[in-house]
Design an enzyme around this catalytic site. Structure first.
Site, PDB file in Angstrom:
ATOM      1  N   CYS A  93       0.830  -1.214   0.000  1.00  0.00           N
ATOM      2  CA  CYS A  93       0.000   0.000   0.000  1.00  0.00           C
ATOM      3  C   CYS A  93       0.864   1.265   0.000  1.00  0.00           C
ATOM      4  O   CYS A  93       1.635   1.474  -0.922  1.00  0.00           O
ATOM      5  CB  CYS A  93      -1.000  -0.033   1.159  1.00  0.00           C
ATOM      6  SG  CYS A  93      -2.403   1.108   0.913  1.00  0.00           S
TER       7      CYS A  93
ATOM      8  N   LYS B 121     -12.349   8.230  -1.618  1.00  0.00           N
ATOM      9  CA  LYS B 121     -11.598   7.043  -1.220  1.00  0.00           C
ATOM     10  C   LYS B 121     -11.958   5.838  -2.092  1.00  0.00           C
ATOM     11  O   LYS B 121     -13.123   5.555  -2.323  1.00  0.00           O
ATOM     12  CB  LYS B 121     -11.887   6.735   0.249  1.00  0.00           C
ATOM     13  CG  LYS B 121     -11.056   5.616   0.858  1.00  0.00           C
ATOM     14  CD  LYS B 121     -11.387   5.459   2.335  1.00  0.00           C
ATOM     15  CE  LYS B 121     -10.518   4.430   3.018  1.00  0.00           C
ATOM     16  NZ  LYS B 121     -10.843   4.288   4.468  1.00  0.00           N
TER      17      LYS B 121
ATOM     18  N   SER C  29      -8.110   0.025  -0.008  1.00  0.00           N
ATOM     19  CA  SER C  29      -8.456   1.111   0.904  1.00  0.00           C
ATOM     20  C   SER C  29      -7.422   2.216   0.727  1.00  0.00           C
ATOM     21  O   SER C  29      -6.392   2.239   1.397  1.00  0.00           O
ATOM     22  CB  SER C  29      -8.473   0.598   2.355  1.00  0.00           C
ATOM     23  OG  SER C  29      -8.806   1.637   3.247  1.00  0.00           O
TER      24      SER C  29
ATOM     25  N   HIS D 254      -4.462  -4.811  -0.420  1.00  0.00           N
ATOM     26  CA  HIS D 254      -4.377  -5.459   0.893  1.00  0.00           C
ATOM     27  C   HIS D 254      -4.897  -6.888   0.894  1.00  0.00           C
ATOM     28  O   HIS D 254      -5.911  -7.203   1.520  1.00  0.00           O
ATOM     29  CB  HIS D 254      -5.166  -4.636   1.914  1.00  0.00           C
ATOM     30  CG  HIS D 254      -4.521  -3.348   2.286  1.00  0.00           C
ATOM     31  ND1 HIS D 254      -3.420  -3.259   3.108  1.00  0.00           N
ATOM     32  CD2 HIS D 254      -4.832  -2.072   1.930  1.00  0.00           C
ATOM     33  CE1 HIS D 254      -3.070  -1.996   3.262  1.00  0.00           C
ATOM     34  NE2 HIS D 254      -3.917  -1.249   2.555  1.00  0.00           N
TER      35      HIS D 254
ATOM     36  N   GLU E 251      -3.673  -9.100   2.613  1.00  0.00           N
ATOM     37  CA  GLU E 251      -3.490  -9.599   3.983  1.00  0.00           C
ATOM     38  C   GLU E 251      -4.663  -9.286   4.913  1.00  0.00           C
ATOM     39  O   GLU E 251      -4.736  -9.827   6.029  1.00  0.00           O
ATOM     40  CB  GLU E 251      -2.200  -9.007   4.596  1.00  0.00           C
ATOM     41  CG  GLU E 251      -2.314  -7.600   5.154  1.00  0.00           C
ATOM     42  CD  GLU E 251      -2.282  -6.482   4.119  1.00  0.00           C
ATOM     43  OE1 GLU E 251      -2.298  -5.305   4.509  1.00  0.00           O
ATOM     44  OE2 GLU E 251      -2.233  -6.811   2.897  1.00  0.00           O
TER      45      GLU E 251
ATOM     46  N   ARG F  35     -15.284   3.083  11.745  1.00  0.00           N
ATOM     47  CA  ARG F  35     -14.450   4.147  12.326  1.00  0.00           C
ATOM     48  C   ARG F  35     -14.751   5.484  11.668  1.00  0.00           C
ATOM     49  O   ARG F  35     -14.933   6.503  12.352  1.00  0.00           O
ATOM     50  CB  ARG F  35     -12.974   3.790  12.136  1.00  0.00           C
ATOM     51  CG  ARG F  35     -11.980   4.855  12.612  1.00  0.00           C
ATOM     52  CD  ARG F  35     -10.644   4.685  11.913  1.00  0.00           C
ATOM     53  NE  ARG F  35     -10.757   4.871  10.468  1.00  0.00           N
ATOM     54  CZ  ARG F  35      -9.859   4.433   9.586  1.00  0.00           C
ATOM     55  NH1 ARG F  35      -8.806   3.753   9.988  1.00  0.00           N
ATOM     56  NH2 ARG F  35     -10.029   4.670   8.284  1.00  0.00           N
TER      57      ARG F  35
END
Length: 306
Positions: free
Chosen positions: A142, A163, A192, A235, A237, A249
């Site tokens: 990232c 985003k 992300s 990502h 992972e 969040r």
């Protein structure tokens, strides 16, 4: 074979619960074997989650792995306890004399800042140069990938109007790449990001090869054989719940955010999201480690010499 991590690392409990073989430091000393040495420069704020996510993938390979957790010395993270850092992490300055078969640089929540404005940028530039002489293969993830592409090749990052957030369909561009052995032609990968790396910028640099991309999310995976770096811009992972937690969040902070695309069933945040990328995550990390194992010198002093 198991993964060797610090005895009391909180991730150990979760990994053992999942059935992963985790070796104690005492047991590792008794084995007459040269383990694969992998360092993890963890720049993510929720360090324990990232430790667990990456250790899970690294420890699932058939090789014995020794994982060293690394943090910056020029900047002390505030999202993790001082006890956790002092107990389980070593600063880069403390490990820079060592050689590693593999090294991972994670993302960081600083992607909208100019690189040079990041508090630990000068140290990170030294780390990236150090990987060329002390690491056999480096995986940048990232923002870590964007940082390395900028440092080595001046590839820019571009801020997005909103985003890029979700589990986007991607396609494999080079089925012969050893990193992608066993991959489906198409796969879903969590994304992300507030910024992007554009293919046109990557293609200006001789020797960089785009291996995975998405029509919506753009460039995903770039290989740099000359510098022995792999740039993963997304990502694989992530856990099943990671995007949900990020979404909640942002909602709690009153930020303008839409639910992650292609993630919640019927786009309903009240429903549990499935993990549709787990198999490719294991394949990717397994292929990376296997490639490193096949080519790294047995004598660690020779790592980075060619």
């Amino acid at each position: 074979m198991p993964i060797k991590i610090p005895n009391d690392l909180p991730a150990r409990v979760e990994l053992e619960r999942e059935g992963l073989m985790v070796m104690s430091e005492a047991d590792a000393v008794r084995q007459d074997i040269r383990p694969m040495r992998i360092g993890l420069l963890n720049l993510m704020p929720q360090k324990q989650k990232t430790e667990t996510q990456l250790a899970r993938l690294i420890g699932a390979t058939p090789l014995q792995i020794e994982l060293t957790l690394v943090t910056t010395g020029s900047y002390v993270p505030t999202n993790v306890s001082a006890h956790h850092l002092s107990t389980f992490y070593r600063t880069w300055d403390e490990v820079k004399s060592q050689k590693f078969d593999g090294f991972i640089v994670t993302g960081a929540p600083v992607e909208t800042l100019p690189f040079e404005k990041v508090l630990y940028w000068q140290e990170l530039e030294m780390v990236m140069d150090w990987t060329l002489t002390h690491v056999h293969s480096t995986l940048d993830i990232c923002w870590g990938a964007q940082a390395a592409l900028h440092h080595f090749h001046r590839v820019p990052k571009h801020e997005l109007p909103e985003k890029m957030f979700g589990v986007y369909p991607h396609r494999v561009l080079d089925r012969t790449a050893s990193l992608l052995r066993g991959f489906s032609d198409e796969l879903a990968i969590p994304v992300s990001r507030h910024t992007e790396t554009r293919r046109a910028d990557v293609e200006k640099v001789p020797g960089l090869e785009v291996l995975i991309e998405s029509d919506e999310a753009g460039v995903c995976l770039v290989q740099d054989k000359a510098k022995r770096h792999i740039y993963m811009l997304n990502h694989l992972e992530y856990d099943a719940w990671t995007l949900r937690d990020e979404y909640q969040r942002d909602v709690d902070q009153g930020l303008p955010i839409e639910p992650p695309k292609y993630y919640f069933p019927e786009n309903d945040p009240s429903r549990d999201p499935p993990n549709t990328w787990r198999g490719h995550a294991h394949l990717f990390i397994g292929n990376w480690i296997n490639d490193a194992y096949q080519t790294t010198p047995f004598d660690t002093d020779l790592i980075g010499m060619s």
